[in-house]
Design a protein around this motif. Structure first.
Motif, PDB file in Angstrom:
ATOM      1  N   GLY A 144      20.695 102.083  14.482  1.00 23.82           N
ATOM      2  CA  GLY A 144      20.661 103.299  13.421  1.00 23.82           C
ATOM      3  C   GLY A 144      19.281 103.056  12.631  1.00 23.82           C
ATOM      4  N   GLN A 145      19.502 103.865  11.529  1.00 25.72           N
ATOM      5  CA  GLN A 145      18.285 103.777  10.804  1.00 25.72           C
ATOM      6  C   GLN A 145      17.694 102.602  10.092  1.00 25.72           C
ATOM      7  OE1 GLN A 145      17.604 107.149   8.146  1.00 25.72           O
ATOM      8  NE2 GLN A 145      16.572 105.959   6.673  1.00 25.72           N
ATOM      9  N   ARG A 146      18.871 101.731   9.525  1.00 27.79           N
ATOM     10  CA  ARG A 146      18.519 100.514   8.882  1.00 27.79           C
ATOM     11  C   ARG A 146      17.878  99.366  10.017  1.00 27.79           C
ATOM     12  NH1 ARG A 146      23.272  97.392   5.752  1.00 27.79           N
ATOM     13  NH2 ARG A 146      23.177  99.530   4.727  1.00 27.79           N
ATOM     14  N   THR A 147      18.416  99.353  11.044  1.00 30.76           N
ATOM     15  CA  THR A 147      18.007  98.326  12.088  1.00 30.76           C
ATOM     16  C   THR A 147      16.299  98.819  12.684  1.00 30.76           C
ATOM     17  OG1 THR A 147      20.119  97.805  13.039  1.00 30.76           O
ATOM     18  CG2 THR A 147      18.302  97.365  14.335  1.00 30.76           C
ATOM     19  N   ALA A 148      16.294 100.219  12.749  1.00 35.79           N
ATOM     20  CA  ALA A 148      15.007 100.741  12.930  1.00 35.79           C
ATOM     21  C   ALA A 148      14.065 100.388  12.086  1.00 35.79           C
ATOM     22  CB  ALA A 148      15.061 102.136  13.580  1.00 35.79           C
ATOM     23  N   SER A 149      14.467 100.633  10.714  1.00 34.80           N
ATOM     24  CA  SER A 149      13.444 100.227   9.817  1.00 34.80           C
ATOM     25  C   SER A 149      13.117  98.708   9.807  1.00 34.80           C
ATOM     26  CB  SER A 149      13.905 100.546   8.352  1.00 34.80           C
ATOM     27  OG  SER A 149      14.046 102.089   8.273  1.00 34.80           O
ATOM     28  N   LEU A 150      13.849  97.863   9.728  1.00 30.33           N
ATOM     29  CA  LEU A 150      13.680  96.450   9.792  1.00 30.33           C
ATOM     30  C   LEU A 150      12.681  96.169  11.192  1.00 30.33           C
ATOM     31  CD1 LEU A 150      17.229  95.004   8.966  1.00 30.33           C
ATOM     32  CD2 LEU A 150      14.982  94.822   7.692  1.00 30.33           C
ATOM     33  N   LEU A 151      12.913  96.793  12.203  1.00 33.89           N
ATOM     34  CA  LEU A 151      11.974  96.358  13.094  1.00 33.89           C
ATOM     35  C   LEU A 151      10.832  97.092  12.956  1.00 33.89           C
ATOM     36  CD1 LEU A 151      12.364  95.204  16.417  1.00 33.89           C
ATOM     37  CD2 LEU A 151      11.721  97.588  16.848  1.00 33.89           C
ATOM     38  N   LEU A 152      10.542  98.211  12.325  1.00 36.26           N
ATOM     39  CA  LEU A 152       9.264  98.862  12.119  1.00 36.26           C
ATOM     40  C   LEU A 152       8.566  98.028  10.963  1.00 36.26           C
ATOM     41  CD1 LEU A 152      10.347 102.405  11.671  1.00 36.26           C
ATOM     42  CD2 LEU A 152       8.470 101.609  13.557  1.00 36.26           C
ATOM     43  N   LEU A 153       9.158  97.500  10.018  1.00 37.20           N
ATOM     44  CA  LEU A 153       8.524  96.605   9.039  1.00 37.20           C
ATOM     45  C   LEU A 153       8.223  95.323   9.421  1.00 37.20           C
ATOM     46  CD1 LEU A 153       7.506  96.356   6.099  1.00 37.20           C
ATOM     47  CD2 LEU A 153       9.912  95.659   5.457  1.00 37.20           C
ATOM     48  N   PHE A 154       9.341  94.508  10.071  1.00 38.39           N
ATOM     49  CA  PHE A 154       8.970  93.116   9.944  1.00 38.39           C
ATOM     50  C   PHE A 154       8.300  92.794  11.860  1.00 38.39           C
ATOM     51  CE2 PHE A 154      11.658  92.897   6.692  1.00 38.39           C
ATOM     52  CZ  PHE A 154      10.766  92.160   5.712  1.00 38.39           C
ATOM     53  N   HIS A 155       8.562  93.694  12.577  1.00 36.45           N
ATOM     54  CA  HIS A 155       7.960  93.552  13.946  1.00 36.45           C
ATOM     55  C   HIS A 155       6.830  94.458  14.344  1.00 36.45           C
ATOM     56  CE1 HIS A 155      11.127  90.379  14.774  1.00 36.45           C
ATOM     57  NE2 HIS A 155      12.002  91.135  13.930  1.00 36.45           N
ATOM     58  N   LEU A 156       6.788  95.648  13.890  1.00 36.36           N
ATOM     59  CA  LEU A 156       5.770  96.322  14.129  1.00 36.36           C
ATOM     60  C   LEU A 156       4.599  96.470  13.001  1.00 36.36           C
ATOM     61  CD1 LEU A 156       7.568  99.269  16.080  1.00 36.36           C
ATOM     62  CD2 LEU A 156       6.004  97.322  17.102  1.00 36.36           C
ATOM     63  N   ALA A 157       5.040  95.828  12.061  1.00 37.19           N
ATOM     64  CA  ALA A 157       3.965  95.652  10.598  1.00 37.19           C
ATOM     65  C   ALA A 157       3.725  97.030  10.273  1.00 37.19           C
ATOM     66  CB  ALA A 157       2.824  95.027  10.914  1.00 37.19           C
ATOM     67  N   GLN A 158       4.707  98.092  10.085  1.00 37.39           N
ATOM     68  CA  GLN A 158       4.583  99.525   9.568  1.00 37.39           C
ATOM     69  C   GLN A 158       5.089  99.559   8.397  1.00 37.39           C
ATOM     70  OE1 GLN A 158       2.870 102.047  11.256  1.00 37.39           O
ATOM     71  NE2 GLN A 158       2.402 100.992  13.114  1.00 37.39           N
ATOM     72  N   PRO A 159       4.660 100.276   7.222  1.00 37.17           N
ATOM     73  CA  PRO A 159       5.242 100.308   6.075  1.00 37.17           C
ATOM     74  C   PRO A 159       6.493 101.025   5.883  1.00 37.17           C
ATOM     75  CG  PRO A 159       3.345 101.898   6.308  1.00 37.17           C
ATOM     76  CD  PRO A 159       3.727 101.184   7.714  1.00 37.17           C
ATOM     77  N   ALA A 160       7.594 100.607   6.620  1.00 37.56           N
ATOM     78  CA  ALA A 160       9.185 101.196   6.334  1.00 37.56           C
ATOM     79  C   ALA A 160       9.708 100.704   5.263  1.00 37.56           C
ATOM     80  CB  ALA A 160       9.691 100.864   7.654  1.00 37.56           C
ATOM     81  N   ALA A 161      10.315 101.280   4.668  1.00 37.92           N
ATOM     82  CA  ALA A 161      11.370 100.734   3.199  1.00 37.92           C
ATOM     83  C   ALA A 161      12.816 100.351   3.953  1.00 37.92           C
ATOM     84  CB  ALA A 161      11.214 101.931   2.136  1.00 37.92           C
ATOM     85  N   ALA A 162      12.945  99.430   4.496  1.00 32.31           N
ATOM     86  CA  ALA A 162      14.369  98.771   4.804  1.00 32.31           C
ATOM     87  C   ALA A 162      15.076  98.513   3.675  1.00 32.31           C
ATOM     88  CB  ALA A 162      14.012  97.634   5.718  1.00 32.31           C
ATOM     89  N   VAL A 163      16.580  98.901   4.019  1.00 35.42           N
ATOM     90  CA  VAL A 163      17.405  98.657   2.774  1.00 35.42           C
ATOM     91  C   VAL A 163      18.526  97.890   3.529  1.00 35.42           C
ATOM     92  CG1 VAL A 163      19.274  99.743   1.450  1.00 35.42           C
ATOM     93  CG2 VAL A 163      17.031 100.573   1.662  1.00 35.42           C
ATOM     94  N   ASP A 164      18.817  96.621   3.172  1.00 35.23           N
ATOM     95  CA  ASP A 164      20.155  95.829   3.570  1.00 35.23           C
ATOM     96  C   ASP A 164      21.196  96.173   2.703  1.00 35.23           C
ATOM     97  OD1 ASP A 164      19.618  94.093   1.606  1.00 35.23           O
ATOM     98  OD2 ASP A 164      20.393  92.591   2.907  1.00 35.23           O
ATOM     99  N   GLY A 165      22.535  95.357   2.883  1.00 35.33           N
ATOM    100  CA  GLY A 165      23.517  95.621   1.932  1.00 35.33           C
ATOM    101  C   GLY A 165      23.055  95.186   0.481  1.00 35.33           C
ATOM    102  N   ASN A 166      22.400  93.963   0.569  1.00 37.85           N
ATOM    103  CA  ASN A 166      22.093  93.443  -0.906  1.00 37.85           C
ATOM    104  C   ASN A 166      21.298  94.522  -1.794  1.00 37.85           C
ATOM    105  OD1 ASN A 166      22.963  90.680  -0.820  1.00 37.85           O
ATOM    106  ND2 ASN A 166      21.550  90.801   1.010  1.00 37.85           N
ATOM    107  N   ILE A 167      20.138  95.339  -1.102  1.00 34.71           N
ATOM    108  CA  ILE A 167      19.366  96.042  -1.618  1.00 34.71           C
ATOM    109  C   ILE A 167      20.186  97.495  -2.157  1.00 34.71           C
ATOM    110  CG2 ILE A 167      17.314  97.536  -1.499  1.00 34.71           C
ATOM    111  CD1 ILE A 167      16.011  95.473   0.273  1.00 34.71           C
ATOM    112  N   GLU A 168      20.886  97.896  -1.173  1.00 32.71           N
ATOM    113  CA  GLU A 168      21.885  98.748  -1.381  1.00 32.71           C
ATOM    114  C   GLU A 168      22.666  98.775  -2.715  1.00 32.71           C
ATOM    115  OE1 GLU A 168      25.116 101.833   1.050  1.00 32.71           O
ATOM    116  OE2 GLU A 168      24.384  99.895   1.934  1.00 32.71           O
ATOM    117  N   ARG A 169      23.344  97.535  -2.936  1.00 31.13           N
ATOM    118  CA  ARG A 169      23.974  97.277  -3.835  1.00 31.13           C
ATOM    119  C   ARG A 169      23.386  97.283  -5.342  1.00 31.13           C
ATOM    120  NH1 ARG A 169      25.808  93.198  -1.879  1.00 31.13           N
ATOM    121  NH2 ARG A 169      24.753  91.498  -2.869  1.00 31.13           N
ATOM    122  N   LEU A 170      21.905  96.680  -5.054  1.00 29.34           N
ATOM    123  CA  LEU A 170      21.284  96.409  -6.350  1.00 29.34           C
ATOM    124  C   LEU A 170      20.928  97.925  -6.713  1.00 29.34           C
ATOM    125  CD1 LEU A 170      19.442  94.519  -8.051  1.00 29.34           C
ATOM    126  CD2 LEU A 170      17.776  94.857  -6.478  1.00 29.34           C
TER     127      LEU A 170
END
Length: 245
Positions: A144-170
């Motif tokens: 899904g979008q969340r997993t894709a964003s995390l991969l883009l950011l941390f494995h492709l070094a692309q400036p995606a804005a990834a949101v996990d459950g902690n950030i969503e709650r915050l």
């Protein structure tokens, strides 16, 4: 009377205190964007499968499952010769939840890449734009979008804005986004209110996750220790609730 139009992520501005609050969050948890180095993963497929294993698992359990998976299948071509049930048995043997759905997602991803690309690999993502890479990832089973964003950011070094459950709650407790917005719309909003730097967004993500785990917890958040307390409407509620009668 016609109902007021719902704000879109692109049209919703950040509050006046947002930049100051983000800096306070980063400083509180020791994440300096200037000290963040993101190195693209030579084989993003490994990163994707790790992210799938981490869904609703602790990183300790996800690592244990990963180690078991690699021991059983040193090459992903070997996993394709198995049935999803065999992959499921490997994951169950390592502990952790959702072994059935994760094994089918893993097998489905490997099979799709073999069919469409001739081999189970995502190295070709390095040649694509961020938008093309995202579309490719989200077309894969279980991504899904969340997993894709995390991969883009941390494995492709692309400036995606990834949101996990902690950030969503915050973000919802800070009331900077409407309460009915899910992670996909929150990511779109963060795209417009965070600097377009992969290092900055990685630092924000890590600080937000740490803050959600240690301070802004699901139950009984530690508002008195929160650096965002002065801007958080929810803090007044939680702090009043914790006062003795």
């Amino acid at each position: 009377m016609p109902r007021a139009a719902r704000p879109t992520p692109a049209a919703l501005p950040a509050p006046d205190w947002w930049a100051e609050g983000v800096e306070a969050l980063l400083a509180a948890h020791g994440f300096d964007p200037g000290g963040v180095t993101l190195t693209p993963n030579p084989e993003p497929l490994d990163g994707l499968l790790r992210l799938i294993l981490a869904q609703q698992n602790t990183w300790t359990v996800a690592q244990r499952q990963w180690d078991a998976l690699k021991a059983a299948y040193p090459r992903w071509e070997a996993a394709l010769l198995s049935e999803p049930e065999e992959i499921e048995a490997v994951l169950r043997g390592a502990g952790g939840g959702l072994a059935r759905s994760k094994s089918r997602a893993i097998w489905g991803i490997l099979r799709r890449l073999e069919e469409e690309r001739g081999q189970p690999s995502l190295r070709f993502l390095h040649r694509l734009s961020s938008a093309e890479a995202r579309a490719t990832l989200q077309a894969l089973p279980g991504v899904g979008q969340r997993t894709a964003s995390l991969l883009l950011l941390f494995h492709l070094a692309q400036p995606a804005a990834a949101v996990d459950g902690n950030i969503e709650r915050l973000l919802q407790r800070l009331e900077v986004v409407p309460p009915n917005w899910k992670a996909d719309r929150q990511e779109q909003w963060l795209e417009g209110v965070l600097p377009p730097s992969a290092a900055f967004r990685a630092a924000f993500h890590r600080a937000g996750v740490r803050h959600g785990r240690d301070i802004c917890t699901r139950k009984a958040p530690a508002c008195s220790a929160c650096v965002l307390r002065e801007w958080c409407p929810s803090a007044q509620f939680f702090m009043a609730e914790s006062l003795p009668e």
